[in-house]
Design an enzyme around this catalytic site. Structure first.
Site, PDB file in Angstrom:
ATOM      1  N   ASP B 129      -7.961  58.316 -24.557  1.00  0.00           N
ATOM      2  CA  ASP B 129      -8.099  57.171 -23.653  1.00  0.00           C
ATOM      3  C   ASP B 129      -6.822  57.054 -22.824  1.00  0.00           C
ATOM      4  O   ASP B 129      -5.717  57.092 -23.376  1.00  0.00           O
ATOM      5  CB  ASP B 129      -8.330  55.895 -24.466  1.00  0.00           C
ATOM      6  CG  ASP B 129      -8.859  54.767 -23.600  1.00  0.00           C
ATOM      7  OD1 ASP B 129      -9.495  55.046 -22.556  1.00  0.00           O
ATOM      8  OD2 ASP B 129      -8.643  53.596 -23.962  1.00  0.00           O
ATOM      9  N   HIS B 136      -4.181  47.187 -14.028  1.00  0.00           N
ATOM     10  CA  HIS B 136      -4.349  46.874 -15.451  1.00  0.00           C
ATOM     11  C   HIS B 136      -3.040  47.040 -16.207  1.00  0.00           C
ATOM     12  O   HIS B 136      -2.689  46.210 -17.048  1.00  0.00           O
ATOM     13  CB  HIS B 136      -5.427  47.760 -16.078  1.00  0.00           C
ATOM     14  CG  HIS B 136      -5.489  47.634 -17.574  1.00  0.00           C
ATOM     15  ND1 HIS B 136      -5.927  46.483 -18.194  1.00  0.00           N
ATOM     16  CD2 HIS B 136      -5.132  48.487 -18.573  1.00  0.00           C
ATOM     17  CE1 HIS B 136      -5.848  46.640 -19.511  1.00  0.00           C
ATOM     18  NE2 HIS B 136      -5.368  47.847 -19.768  1.00  0.00           N
ATOM     19  N   GLU B 201     -13.074  46.626 -22.581  1.00  0.00           N
ATOM     20  CA  GLU B 201     -12.362  47.340 -21.524  1.00  0.00           C
ATOM     21  C   GLU B 201     -13.411  48.136 -20.769  1.00  0.00           C
ATOM     22  O   GLU B 201     -14.047  49.038 -21.330  1.00  0.00           O
ATOM     23  CB  GLU B 201     -11.265  48.255 -22.096  1.00  0.00           C
ATOM     24  CG  GLU B 201     -10.147  47.475 -22.763  1.00  0.00           C
ATOM     25  CD  GLU B 201      -8.832  48.255 -22.905  1.00  0.00           C
ATOM     26  OE1 GLU B 201      -8.872  49.492 -22.962  1.00  0.00           O
ATOM     27  OE2 GLU B 201      -7.771  47.595 -22.961  1.00  0.00           O
ATOM     28  N   GLU B 203     -14.466  50.917 -18.448  1.00  0.00           N
ATOM     29  CA  GLU B 203     -13.834  52.182 -18.095  1.00  0.00           C
ATOM     30  C   GLU B 203     -14.883  53.190 -17.619  1.00  0.00           C
ATOM     31  O   GLU B 203     -16.077  52.996 -17.788  1.00  0.00           O
ATOM     32  CB  GLU B 203     -13.113  52.777 -19.335  1.00  0.00           C
ATOM     33  CG  GLU B 203     -12.190  51.793 -20.042  1.00  0.00           C
ATOM     34  CD  GLU B 203     -11.281  52.438 -21.077  1.00  0.00           C
ATOM     35  OE1 GLU B 203     -11.302  53.672 -21.225  1.00  0.00           O
ATOM     36  OE2 GLU B 203     -10.545  51.683 -21.753  1.00  0.00           O
ATOM     37  N   ASP B 234     -14.553  50.192 -24.039  1.00  0.00           N
ATOM     38  CA  ASP B 234     -13.590  50.451 -25.111  1.00  0.00           C
ATOM     39  C   ASP B 234     -13.226  49.111 -25.756  1.00  0.00           C
ATOM     40  O   ASP B 234     -12.213  48.504 -25.440  1.00  0.00           O
ATOM     41  CB  ASP B 234     -12.354  51.130 -24.516  1.00  0.00           C
ATOM     42  CG  ASP B 234     -11.317  51.468 -25.572  1.00  0.00           C
ATOM     43  OD1 ASP B 234     -11.712  51.765 -26.708  1.00  0.00           O
ATOM     44  OD2 ASP B 234     -10.120  51.420 -25.250  1.00  0.00           O
ATOM     45  N   ARG B 238      -7.462  42.402 -29.544  1.00  0.00           N
ATOM     46  CA  ARG B 238      -6.115  42.248 -28.989  1.00  0.00           C
ATOM     47  C   ARG B 238      -5.090  41.781 -30.009  1.00  0.00           C
ATOM     48  O   ARG B 238      -3.899  42.104 -29.898  1.00  0.00           O
ATOM     49  CB  ARG B 238      -6.143  41.265 -27.817  1.00  0.00           C
ATOM     50  CG  ARG B 238      -7.045  41.683 -26.678  1.00  0.00           C
ATOM     51  CD  ARG B 238      -6.609  42.987 -26.058  1.00  0.00           C
ATOM     52  NE  ARG B 238      -7.468  43.365 -24.949  1.00  0.00           N
ATOM     53  CZ  ARG B 238      -7.439  44.565 -24.375  1.00  0.00           C
ATOM     54  NH1 ARG B 238      -6.607  45.497 -24.816  1.00  0.00           N
ATOM     55  NH2 ARG B 238      -8.246  44.838 -23.379  1.00  0.00           N
ATOM     56  N   GLN B 241      -4.273  44.742 -32.243  1.00  0.00           N
ATOM     57  CA  GLN B 241      -3.501  45.678 -31.419  1.00  0.00           C
ATOM     58  C   GLN B 241      -2.063  45.199 -31.234  1.00  0.00           C
ATOM     59  O   GLN B 241      -1.108  45.972 -31.361  1.00  0.00           O
ATOM     60  CB  GLN B 241      -4.198  45.813 -30.058  1.00  0.00           C
ATOM     61  CG  GLN B 241      -3.553  46.801 -29.100  1.00  0.00           C
ATOM     62  CD  GLN B 241      -4.245  46.798 -27.723  1.00  0.00           C
ATOM     63  OE1 GLN B 241      -5.266  46.155 -27.519  1.00  0.00           O
ATOM     64  NE2 GLN B 241      -3.659  47.529 -26.781  1.00  0.00           N
ATOM     65  N   LYS B 254      -8.526  49.389 -31.762  1.00  0.00           N
ATOM     66  CA  LYS B 254      -9.430  50.137 -30.885  1.00  0.00           C
ATOM     67  C   LYS B 254     -10.444  50.981 -31.642  1.00  0.00           C
ATOM     68  O   LYS B 254     -11.476  51.352 -31.093  1.00  0.00           O
ATOM     69  CB  LYS B 254      -8.603  51.103 -30.019  1.00  0.00           C
ATOM     70  CG  LYS B 254      -7.549  50.456 -29.160  1.00  0.00           C
ATOM     71  CD  LYS B 254      -8.143  49.918 -27.879  1.00  0.00           C
ATOM     72  CE  LYS B 254      -7.067  49.591 -26.869  1.00  0.00           C
ATOM     73  NZ  LYS B 254      -7.654  49.287 -25.554  1.00  0.00           N
ATOM     74  N   THR B 258     -16.281  52.395 -29.697  1.00  0.00           N
ATOM     75  CA  THR B 258     -16.199  52.629 -28.257  1.00  0.00           C
ATOM     76  C   THR B 258     -17.614  52.980 -27.816  1.00  0.00           C
ATOM     77  O   THR B 258     -18.196  53.934 -28.331  1.00  0.00           O
ATOM     78  CB  THR B 258     -15.246  53.809 -27.938  1.00  0.00           C
ATOM     79  OG1 THR B 258     -13.961  53.529 -28.508  1.00  0.00           O
ATOM     80  CG2 THR B 258     -15.101  54.010 -26.439  1.00  0.00           C
ATOM     81  N   GLU B 361      -7.266  40.141 -19.151  1.00  0.00           N
ATOM     82  CA  GLU B 361      -6.779  39.864 -17.805  1.00  0.00           C
ATOM     83  C   GLU B 361      -7.566  38.725 -17.141  1.00  0.00           C
ATOM     84  O   GLU B 361      -6.989  37.875 -16.481  1.00  0.00           O
ATOM     85  CB  GLU B 361      -6.897  41.134 -16.948  1.00  0.00           C
ATOM     86  CG  GLU B 361      -6.030  42.283 -17.439  1.00  0.00           C
ATOM     87  CD  GLU B 361      -6.459  43.616 -16.843  1.00  0.00           C
ATOM     88  OE1 GLU B 361      -7.244  44.328 -17.493  1.00  0.00           O
ATOM     89  OE2 GLU B 361      -6.004  43.923 -15.723  1.00  0.00           O
TER      90      GLU B 361
END
Lengths: 417, 417
Positions: B129, B136, B201, B203, B234, B238, B241, B254, B258, B361
């Site tokens: 990844d 970002h 996420e 992607e 993904d 948080r 992480q 993570k 996925t 975000e």
């Protein structure tokens, strides 16, 4: 009285108490699952089939169809998928056959080690590398992050790990091409070129079997999935790693090659090597709390040789986190396990200078080169250098269990072409 | 004049200019390779065999034996291994057959999408990844490392990436169980429990074919290995992480899941979507320098919906690093490629608040919840929330190429039992 095959073939480290598995091929034939006894390799399927000329008619009937199917592949993959009851059955049967039959009786299934090709013992699914030695984490922290606390605040709360590249795990003996990448320069602008700080990491690796589709393997179930161990050299380009690793961790500095030994020693062979893990001084979450479990450490001693000279003897017994804790951690978030998943301990370093598992530590970042008996001064690895890592653990009755060796020679990119 | 199969079945986003591949099974039958046209799935092997009732006797002879073998598997694996000349031959043949034959002629190989089961389109080898959106990276840097420069000094010198867990890549529609792990608490001592900051996420992912045993795929050869693209979610915890990621990068935050879309859109279908990548303001090493290459960006627009309401439209066109650069980076150190290797772009975020690809975000770390039309306030994901990410690119002559959708609903651990 005729000597048994075990008596005939056993050699130090590879007696009947060890019986590690690998993938081998006799000259010109297909790869198959083998078990090592002394300096011979025994064809497991052939032995368990009980067929042919080795003189045990009818023995095959004592082995389940599942066990026979599990040893019929080119390597350990089918046995890893079969699960622990089959692991036990297969090992018990091999053990009984080599102790009850003579060398002549099993001869059709015996191949001298020197006459076979050896391969990766299993297909690697996902690979995770940990960072479980407190001595190594403190040393690496001092070198990579001078002026900061060497251990990050999370270190004693969980076994820190990251995913590595499964596709570049190679068997012992595979040459390692010096990697290129971006190297930090004093002015802050990186330069591209071959790594100038190529290093080793002496580790122990754990081969996972069975499946856990929903993850969450508790400490108490870890042994259902811990099949066996290998010696590991996690080659590391320290300059590439230093430039790239913030904020998402090591990538090119590690992904070019990770070497493992040819022989997977079953956990069953390591029962006499169990010791308490290193002392812990911070309470951990319940999923990692092994205070009431049986000892989770393993008294394995590694030995690192550079061009034939031993430069370190890292003791695995002092590791902070155990293999069971690492497995529980990998899966606590619900991540599934597959047969062939593989995780390694991270560099094994003891508290003494003679016990560090990387050149980074042994030379303190290259500042204090090693002086070899040959007079050679070594900081990081030069082209042509050969590293051999060996590992050994106590077995029953004063015997030793060898984890074999993992070797690799550094070659420059030009040499490879 | 009889309408062709392509005319009969085409639907917006899934016309003959797209023809993405997937793995499907008609009710009660085995999985096989399919290609999507509108709302039907065509059995690729059946179509190319030219056998049976579809009325093109002798057609099979125009397809090479290699191509027929490459489409005979349960999914894309064999085609990925076959290499680019075969990719081209298979796609050209499918395209010609569906435009020259009628719907009735190919009927034996056609299955309504609604009546088939869909699977992961290929077996994932290694998964990487990246972190290739500057917007970002700046947003995440501000949120994870307040008070520091948001972009680390290496960010514009190389595409930062890390290995993820290949074994937990799941197809669209798979429910996502809320992961548990250690969460940072204000007093510095972590607590164990379900993630409180579960995120997405959005992607784009790249499916790799062919093999490069010695790595080092230059930019000019990247297209030999870039087979196709998928939409990716993904999923990210948080809080887990944030506690774990220093110094070795994301792991449990993570690795639980996925999700990828069911349909792999071939790169050949995206020729009209090529655009220059985002502007770069730092010179890069030669292995990443694409200033004289054809445009490496892709004009794909993603759309993120939460419980049916669109909350963001991230533009892939503005990404700093291209897929060719990511592939060159993965292999520049000599790391080998295998068919089925997979890499994703990292969160796609544009410069606008309506273009961010993560809740981290979109809600600025949870501090500014989204207000949905339903009146619901959303910080991070609740149990029951469903996320659907769609993606689309321009095709030839005003057509659109759909990358399909990747969906997932969050379930609590209790629900799963």
């Amino acid at each position: 009285v005729t000597a048994s095959a075990a008596e005939t073939y056993s050699a130090p480290g590879y007696g009947v108490e060890n019986l590690p598995y690998g993938s081998f091929a006799p000259d010109g034939e297909d790869p198959r699952l083998g078990v090592r006894l002394g300096n011979v390799v025994i064809d497991v399927r052939g032995l368990l089939n009980g067929s042919g000329a080795f003189g045990a008619p009818g023995r095959g009937r004592t082995v389940s169809a599942e066990a026979l199917a599990a040893v019929a592949g080119t390597n350990l993959d089918r046995l890893l998928a079969a699960g622990r009851p089959i692991w036990r059955e297969v090992r018990a049967e091999i053990s009984e056959l080599v102790t009850s039959l003579s060398a002549r009786e099993i001869a059709p299934n015996v191949h001298p080690l020197a006459e076979v090709a050896l391969f990766l013992p299993f297909t690697v699914a996902d690979y995770v590398d940990f960072y479980a030695s407190e001595n190594h984490a403190i040393n690496a922290g001092r070198l990579f992050r001078p002026g900061q606390a060497p251990l990050t605040p999370n270190w004693k709360h969980l076994p820190i790990g990251y995913h590595g590249r499964a596709g570049t795990i190679v068997p012992s003996g595979t040459p390692v091409v010096r990697p290129s990448g971006l190297r930090p320069e004093p002015d802050g602008t990186p330069s591209f070129g071959p790594s100038r700080r190529l290093d080793i990491e002496a580790e122990i690796g754990f081969v996972v079997g069975g499946a856990a589709p929903s993850g969450r393997v508790p400490l108490s179930h870890a042994s259902e999935h811990l099949f066996g161990v290998v010696a590991v050299n996690d080659w590391s380009a320290r300059d590439l790693q230093a430039f790239e690793y913030v904020p998402l961790g090591p990538f090119l500095g590690k992904s070019f090659a990770t070497s493992i030994s040819h022989w997977v020693v079953p956990f069953e062979a390591l029962q006499h090597a169990r010791v308490p893990s290193g002392p812990r001084d911070v309470a951990v979450a319940e999923y990692l709390d092994d205070t009431s479990a049986e000892p989770g450490g393993l008294d394995i001693v590694l030995e690192v040789a550079l061009d034939g000279e031993v430069i370190s003897r890292p003791p695995f017994a002092g590791m902070y986190w155990t293999s069971a804790q690492m497995l529980a951690h990998i899966t606590v978030n619900g991540a599934s396990l597959r047969p062939g998943d593989f995780f390694a301990s991270g560099t094994v370093s003891g508290p003494l200078a003679s016990q560090m598992g990387s050149l980074l530590e042994l030379t303190w970042g290259g500042a204090e080169p090693l002086r070899l008996a040959s007079g050679q001064e070594v900081g990081f690895l030069n082209d042509g250098h050969e590293i051999v890592i060996r590992a050994e653990a106590p077995g029953p009755n004063g015997t030793r269990i060898s984890l074999g060796e993992v070797s690799g020679r550094i070659i420059g990119r030009e040499e490879q072409r």
